[in-house]
Write an enzyme that holds these catalytic residues in place. Structure first.
Site, PDB file in Angstrom:
ATOM      1  N   ASP A 153      27.555 -13.139   0.517  1.00  0.00           N
ATOM      2  CA  ASP A 153      26.141 -13.019   0.111  1.00  0.00           C
ATOM      3  C   ASP A 153      25.160 -13.669   1.095  1.00  0.00           C
ATOM      4  O   ASP A 153      24.254 -14.410   0.679  1.00  0.00           O
ATOM      5  CB  ASP A 153      25.938 -13.596  -1.293  1.00  0.00           C
ATOM      6  CG  ASP A 153      26.647 -12.788  -2.372  1.00  0.00           C
ATOM      7  OD1 ASP A 153      27.431 -11.884  -2.036  1.00  0.00           O
ATOM      8  OD2 ASP A 153      26.418 -13.073  -3.560  1.00  0.00           O
TER       9      ASP A 153
ATOM     10  N   LYS B 166      28.546  -5.737  -4.885  1.00  0.00           N
ATOM     11  CA  LYS B 166      28.935  -6.150  -6.238  1.00  0.00           C
ATOM     12  C   LYS B 166      27.693  -6.342  -7.089  1.00  0.00           C
ATOM     13  O   LYS B 166      26.609  -6.603  -6.566  1.00  0.00           O
ATOM     14  CB  LYS B 166      29.764  -7.439  -6.180  1.00  0.00           C
ATOM     15  CG  LYS B 166      29.021  -8.590  -5.528  1.00  0.00           C
ATOM     16  CD  LYS B 166      29.915  -9.787  -5.298  1.00  0.00           C
ATOM     17  CE  LYS B 166      29.164 -10.920  -4.634  1.00  0.00           C
ATOM     18  NZ  LYS B 166      28.032 -11.462  -5.390  1.00  0.00           N
TER      19      LYS B 166
ATOM     20  N   CYS C 287      28.919 -17.702  -6.063  1.00  0.00           N
ATOM     21  CA  CYS C 287      29.713 -16.590  -5.526  1.00  0.00           C
ATOM     22  C   CYS C 287      30.843 -17.059  -4.606  1.00  0.00           C
ATOM     23  O   CYS C 287      31.925 -16.462  -4.616  1.00  0.00           O
ATOM     24  CB  CYS C 287      28.793 -15.578  -4.852  1.00  0.00           C
ATOM     25  SG  CYS C 287      27.698 -14.796  -6.078  1.00  0.00           S
TER      26      CYS C 287
END
Ligand SMILES: [Zn+2]
Length: 218
Positions: A16, A115, A160
């Site tokens: 991310d 995602k 994450c």
């Protein structure tokens, strides 16, 4: 602690690294942009192969506080799959702030896993969405590639990165978090401490190791 990277069995996972999670973005992680040069050094150095993840939500996603009248960002509410933290609107599919950071060197990134695109399910981990059942497909790709050890970096340490590390360990991969190439959110916990300290303890108990970039040798 020197860790020698095996270019065939080791892979770097870049989690991310998107402008929405950096200062000036919708859900900024303090000092989040500092991971870009740190990750680039890893990509230029010991690792021959890498994948990246990208948070990728439709407008009105269920993880957004704005989708729940009367709720505020960072509150936790029950979802069908368990407690869910609500976030500011972020990482809208196709938006500039949802892109991989333009400063990220993508030359060795061989797969991008998107995602969080199912409207009703959030997704922290690179492997499973937050219902813990819906797979992203990353596990099969890594196994097909012969990867045995994963090094993880990016944003955010306590969400994450941590969820990805925990799932990878549970799936039987050796997992190392490169701490100086991560930054965390650090929400305070009612029990004391914050989500970064709690994640670190949880990962250590799961057998995840921690290192710094300087520990890695090619
Ligand atoms: Zn998200």
């Amino acid at each position: 602690m020197a860790l020698v990277i095996d270019p065939e069995a080791d892979m770097l996972g870049v989690v991310d690294v998107q402008p929405c999670f950096m200062p000036g973005g919708a859900l900024p992680v303090a000092d989040g942009d500092a991971v870009v040069p740190a990750v680039n050094r890893l990509l230029a150095g010991p690792f021959a192969h890498a994948f990246a993840t990208q948070d990728w939500h439709p407008p009105g996603h269920a993880s957004f506080a704005s989708a729940h009248p009367g709720r505020q960002p960072f509150e936790s509410i029950p979802f069908p799959y368990g407690p869910q933290t609500l976030w500011p609107d972020h990482a809208i599919q196709g938006s500039a702030e949802a892109a991989l950071h333009p400063g990220l060197d993508q030359s060795r990134i061989e797969l991008v896993v998107r995602k969080g695109f199912r409207a009703a399910i959030d997704s922290y981990s690179a492997f499973f969405e937050n219902d813990r059942a819906t797979a992203t497909g990353l596990e099969a790709w890594l196994r097909a590639r012969g990867v045995r050890r994963l090094f993880l970096c990016g944003l955010a340490t306590d969400y994450c990165v941590a969820f990805s590390a925990e799932d990878a360990a549970r799936l039987g991969f050796a997992v190392v978090v490169v701490e100086d190439a991560c930054r965390g959110i650090g929400l305070p916990l009612p029990t004391g401490g914050d989500t970064i300290a709690a994640a670190r303890a949880r990962l250590a108990a799961a057998g995840v190791r921690f290192c710094r970039s300087g520990d890695l040798a090619g």
